[in-house]
Design a protein around this motif. Structure first.
Motif, PDB file in Angstrom:
ATOM      1  N   GLY A 205      -1.711  14.932   5.457  1.00  0.00           N
ATOM      2  CA  GLY A 205      -2.618  14.851   4.320  1.00  0.00           C
ATOM      3  C   GLY A 205      -1.965  15.100   2.981  1.00  0.00           C
ATOM      4  N   SER A 206      -0.636  15.262   2.962  1.00  0.00           N
ATOM      5  CA  SER A 206       0.051  15.535   1.698  1.00  0.00           C
ATOM      6  C   SER A 206       0.579  14.274   1.021  1.00  0.00           C
ATOM      7  N   ALA A 207       0.690  13.169   1.767  1.00  0.00           N
ATOM      8  CA  ALA A 207       1.173  11.915   1.174  1.00  0.00           C
ATOM      9  C   ALA A 207       0.109  11.359   0.222  1.00  0.00           C
ATOM     10  N   ILE A 208       0.556  10.569  -0.743  1.00  0.00           N
ATOM     11  CA  ILE A 208      -0.381   9.969  -1.696  1.00  0.00           C
ATOM     12  C   ILE A 208      -1.380   9.070  -0.969  1.00  0.00           C
ATOM     13  N   GLU A 209      -2.465   8.729  -1.679  1.00  0.00           N
ATOM     14  CA  GLU A 209      -3.491   7.826  -1.154  1.00  0.00           C
ATOM     15  C   GLU A 209      -3.819   6.795  -2.229  1.00  0.00           C
ATOM     16  N   ASN A 210      -4.420   5.700  -1.800  1.00  0.00           N
ATOM     17  CA  ASN A 210      -4.912   4.646  -2.709  1.00  0.00           C
ATOM     18  C   ASN A 210      -3.832   4.114  -3.645  1.00  0.00           C
ATOM     19  N   PHE A 211      -2.686   3.793  -3.088  1.00  0.00           N
ATOM     20  CA  PHE A 211      -1.586   3.222  -3.872  1.00  0.00           C
ATOM     21  C   PHE A 211      -1.938   1.790  -4.259  1.00  0.00           C
ATOM     22  N   SER A 212      -1.716   1.450  -5.514  1.00  0.00           N
ATOM     23  CA  SER A 212      -2.053   0.113  -6.001  1.00  0.00           C
ATOM     24  C   SER A 212      -1.143  -0.246  -7.166  1.00  0.00           C
ATOM     25  N   CYS A 213      -0.708  -1.503  -7.218  1.00  0.00           N
ATOM     26  CA  CYS A 213       0.111  -1.991  -8.329  1.00  0.00           C
ATOM     27  C   CYS A 213      -0.436  -3.324  -8.827  1.00  0.00           C
ATOM     28  N   VAL A 214      -0.298  -3.569 -10.125  1.00  0.00           N
ATOM     29  CA  VAL A 214      -0.615  -4.869 -10.715  1.00  0.00           C
ATOM     30  C   VAL A 214       0.489  -5.230 -11.706  1.00  0.00           C
TER      31      VAL A 214
ATOM     32  N   THR B 223      11.303 -13.762  -4.516  1.00  0.00           N
ATOM     33  CA  THR B 223      10.733 -14.397  -3.327  1.00  0.00           C
ATOM     34  C   THR B 223      10.541 -13.423  -2.178  1.00  0.00           C
ATOM     35  N   GLU B 224      11.264 -12.300  -2.194  1.00  0.00           N
ATOM     36  CA  GLU B 224      11.127 -11.315  -1.127  1.00  0.00           C
ATOM     37  C   GLU B 224      10.044 -10.293  -1.467  1.00  0.00           C
ATOM     38  N   LYS B 225       9.537  -9.633  -0.425  1.00  0.00           N
ATOM     39  CA  LYS B 225       8.615  -8.526  -0.656  1.00  0.00           C
ATOM     40  C   LYS B 225       9.381  -7.374  -1.294  1.00  0.00           C
ATOM     41  N   ALA B 226       8.735  -6.729  -2.258  1.00  0.00           N
ATOM     42  CA  ALA B 226       9.336  -5.551  -2.884  1.00  0.00           C
ATOM     43  C   ALA B 226       8.956  -4.320  -2.065  1.00  0.00           C
ATOM     44  N   TYR B 227       9.841  -3.347  -2.066  1.00  0.00           N
ATOM     45  CA  TYR B 227       9.613  -2.111  -1.305  1.00  0.00           C
ATOM     46  C   TYR B 227       9.281  -0.979  -2.277  1.00  0.00           C
ATOM     47  N   PHE B 228       8.202  -0.265  -1.997  1.00  0.00           N
ATOM     48  CA  PHE B 228       7.772   0.877  -2.803  1.00  0.00           C
ATOM     49  C   PHE B 228       7.742   2.117  -1.923  1.00  0.00           C
ATOM     50  N   MET B 229       8.190   3.241  -2.479  1.00  0.00           N
ATOM     51  CA  MET B 229       8.168   4.499  -1.745  1.00  0.00           C
ATOM     52  C   MET B 229       7.832   5.621  -2.720  1.00  0.00           C
ATOM     53  N   VAL B 230       6.847   6.439  -2.342  1.00  0.00           N
ATOM     54  CA  VAL B 230       6.485   7.605  -3.138  1.00  0.00           C
ATOM     55  C   VAL B 230       6.713   8.841  -2.274  1.00  0.00           C
ATOM     56  N   ASN B 231       7.602   9.719  -2.741  1.00  0.00           N
ATOM     57  CA  ASN B 231       7.793  10.981  -2.033  1.00  0.00           C
ATOM     58  C   ASN B 231       7.319  12.113  -2.925  1.00  0.00           C
TER      59      ASN B 231
ATOM     60  N   PHE C 270       6.038  11.260   2.801  1.00  0.00           N
ATOM     61  CA  PHE C 270       6.211  10.149   1.872  1.00  0.00           C
ATOM     62  C   PHE C 270       5.275   9.008   2.253  1.00  0.00           C
ATOM     63  N   TYR C 271       5.075   8.098   1.309  1.00  0.00           N
ATOM     64  CA  TYR C 271       4.268   6.893   1.505  1.00  0.00           C
ATOM     65  C   TYR C 271       5.152   5.720   1.161  1.00  0.00           C
ATOM     66  N   ASP C 272       5.117   4.655   1.954  1.00  0.00           N
ATOM     67  CA  ASP C 272       5.863   3.455   1.584  1.00  0.00           C
ATOM     68  C   ASP C 272       5.075   2.207   1.938  1.00  0.00           C
ATOM     69  N   GLU C 273       5.414   1.120   1.245  1.00  0.00           N
ATOM     70  CA  GLU C 273       4.704  -0.147   1.427  1.00  0.00           C
ATOM     71  C   GLU C 273       5.565  -1.292   0.907  1.00  0.00           C
ATOM     72  N   TYR C 274       5.485  -2.443   1.581  1.00  0.00           N
ATOM     73  CA  TYR C 274       6.101  -3.677   1.109  1.00  0.00           C
ATOM     74  C   TYR C 274       5.009  -4.528   0.470  1.00  0.00           C
ATOM     75  N   ILE C 275       5.295  -5.106  -0.716  1.00  0.00           N
ATOM     76  CA  ILE C 275       4.290  -5.886  -1.443  1.00  0.00           C
ATOM     77  C   ILE C 275       4.914  -7.183  -1.939  1.00  0.00           C
TER      78      ILE C 275
END
Length: 153
Positions: A8-17, A78-86, A96-101
């Motif tokens: 429950g310590s990792a971030i939530e509702n990650f969003s980018c525009v 053209t590739e997915k970008a990688y995001f990581m929040v620690n 940590f939280y990570d996601e490919y977008i």
């Protein structure tokens, strides 16, 4: 372990525009069980061949906690970008939280440029013209679809 840290310590509702062609804004919320002193840090990598970059312009909440980031000079690849929040806390380890977008999916396009309307007095109607919006990754005007909404006849 990959997910070491307090549940429950990792971030939530990650969003980018991406907006205004080359600006990217990412936001998140603190983990629901994160200690009060938790500070978060965002890193992203445009592609596997690019270096990982940390945010250099954080958006902070009223307590000074990083809750978002603004990136400048972003280009869409053209590739997915990688995001990581620690995160870090003096009280416990933070997950940590990570996601490919796909960056092209989060771009908010600008309005079409140079919109003009020439209307005749007879029944010929109006001719409306415009140029495609500016974008960092679409090179062909035929990739766009438009919808015209006429408010007053």
């Amino acid at each position: 372990p990959v997910f070491a840290g307090m549940n429950g310590s990792a971030i939530e509702n990650f969003s980018c525009v991406i907006y205004n062609i080359f600006l990217m804004n990412c936001t998140w919320q603190a983990g629901r069980d994160a200690p009060a002193d938790t500070q978060y840090f965002l890193y992203w990598q445009k592609s596997r061949d690019d270096d990982e970059m940390e945010c250099d312009l954080y958006i902070k909440d009223e307590t000074g906690r990083n809750m978002g980031c603004i990136f400048q000079n972003v280009s869409i690849g053209t590739e997915k970008a990688y995001f990581m929040v620690n995160g870090s806390s003096k009280d416990s380890r933070i997950q940590f939280y990570d996601e490919y977008i796909d960056l092209y999916k989060i771009e908010i396009l600008t309005a079409p440029l140079n919109v003009t309307a020439h209307c005749a007095r007879d029944a010929a109607g109006c001719i409306i013209t415009w140029h495609p919006p500016l974008t960092s990754h679409v090179e062909k005007a035929k990739c766009f679809q438009y919808e015209i909404s006429i408010q007053n006849k």
